[in-house]
Design a protein around this motif. Structure first.
Motif, PDB file in Angstrom:
ATOM      1  N   ARG A  55       0.831  -1.211   0.000  1.00  0.00           N
ATOM      2  CA  ARG A  55       0.000   0.000   0.000  1.00  0.00           C
ATOM      3  C   ARG A  55       0.868   1.265   0.000  1.00  0.00           C
ATOM      4  NH1 ARG A  55      -3.510  -2.965   3.502  1.00  0.00           N
ATOM      5  NH2 ARG A  55      -2.404  -2.135   5.309  1.00  0.00           N
ATOM      6  N   ALA A  56       2.044   1.182   0.646  1.00  0.00           N
ATOM      7  CA  ALA A  56       2.907   2.365   0.758  1.00  0.00           C
ATOM      8  C   ALA A  56       3.656   2.662  -0.544  1.00  0.00           C
ATOM      9  CB  ALA A  56       3.920   2.160   1.881  1.00  0.00           C
ATOM     10  N   CYS A  57       3.777   1.678  -1.399  1.00  0.00           N
ATOM     11  CA  CYS A  57       4.582   1.866  -2.618  1.00  0.00           C
ATOM     12  C   CYS A  57       3.889   2.842  -3.576  1.00  0.00           C
ATOM     13  CB  CYS A  57       4.820   0.520  -3.309  1.00  0.00           C
ATOM     14  SG  CYS A  57       5.850   0.694  -4.773  1.00  0.00           S
ATOM     15  N   PRO A  58       4.569   3.935  -3.907  1.00  0.00           N
ATOM     16  CA  PRO A  58       3.897   4.957  -4.721  1.00  0.00           C
ATOM     17  C   PRO A  58       3.771   4.614  -6.199  1.00  0.00           C
ATOM     18  CG  PRO A  58       6.150   5.634  -4.249  1.00  0.00           C
ATOM     19  CD  PRO A  58       5.934   4.344  -3.520  1.00  0.00           C
ATOM     20  N   ILE A  59       4.479   3.563  -6.630  1.00  0.00           N
ATOM     21  CA  ILE A  59       4.448   3.300  -8.079  1.00  0.00           C
ATOM     22  C   ILE A  59       4.073   1.856  -8.420  1.00  0.00           C
ATOM     23  CG2 ILE A  59       5.982   5.135  -8.876  1.00  0.00           C
ATOM     24  CD1 ILE A  59       8.266   3.155  -8.617  1.00  0.00           C
ATOM     25  N   GLY A  60       3.525   1.160  -7.456  1.00  0.00           N
ATOM     26  CA  GLY A  60       3.042  -0.202  -7.732  1.00  0.00           C
ATOM     27  C   GLY A  60       4.145  -1.178  -8.084  1.00  0.00           C
ATOM     28  N   ALA A  61       5.288  -1.046  -7.428  1.00  0.00           N
ATOM     29  CA  ALA A  61       6.399  -1.964  -7.724  1.00  0.00           C
ATOM     30  C   ALA A  61       6.314  -3.255  -6.912  1.00  0.00           C
ATOM     31  CB  ALA A  61       7.730  -1.272  -7.448  1.00  0.00           C
TER      32      ALA A  61
END
Ligand code: SF4
Ligand code: SF4
Length: 150
Positions: A55-61
């Motif tokens: 959820r914290a990942c800003p770019i869906g990695a």
């Protein structure tokens, strides 16, 4: 014309006596700056599958991959080609010892190039023995107790 050729010869000769501007990667590893953020370590023995890193990942990695177990239901894998190495996943991880953190390792392409020639195919996956994960141990103990209670 002759002048130009002579100029080139002088240039080449002058460069030949100077130290090299470049070095082979394996000869001299570049110095890492302080707080360098490289490839992730994901600990299969402590991850609780809470999805906070995803959820914290800003770019869906990060993709949560199902474990097939009751708990943890899934564990993260990181697309190293997409990741921008911001470290937000590490910050978000709630376990006492971070179950996901960025290491100083940066040689991922060189080491794995034969297996996965495209950087987009490189993934950081959970490492360790999942049967040592306290959640898995608890659930196995519960199952055992239930069986013995029957
Ligand atoms: S370091 Fe940043 S971009 Fe990379 S997986 Fe973690 S949160 Fe996502
Ligand atoms: S690595 Fe941390 S934040 Fe991500 S699922 Fe596991 S426990 Fe949760």
């Amino acid at each position: 014309m002759l002048n130009k050729i002579l100029e080139k010869i002088v240039l080449v000769a002058s460069r030949a006596t100077k130290p090299k501007d470049t070095t082979y990667f394996h000869e001299s590893r570049p110095k890492k700056p302080a707080r360098f953020r490289g490839k992730h370590f994901i600990n299969a023995e402590t991850c609780i599958g809470c999805y906070a890193c995803e959820r914290a990942c800003p770019i869906g990695a990060i993709i949560m991959v199902p474990t097939g177990l009751k708990r943890p239901r899934a564990m993260p894998t990181v697309n190293l080609g997409r990741c921008c190495y911001c470290g937000l996943c590490e910050d978000a991880c709630p376990t006492k010892e971070k179950s996901i953190y960025l290491t100083e390792k940066y040689e991922m392409i060189v080491e794995e190039v034969e297996l996965t020639p495209l950087i987009d195919d490189l993934w950081a996956k959970p490492v360790g023995d999942i049967t040592k994960n306290p959640l898995v141990i608890k659930d196995l103990q519960k199952q055992k107790q239930q069986k013995e209670g029957k």
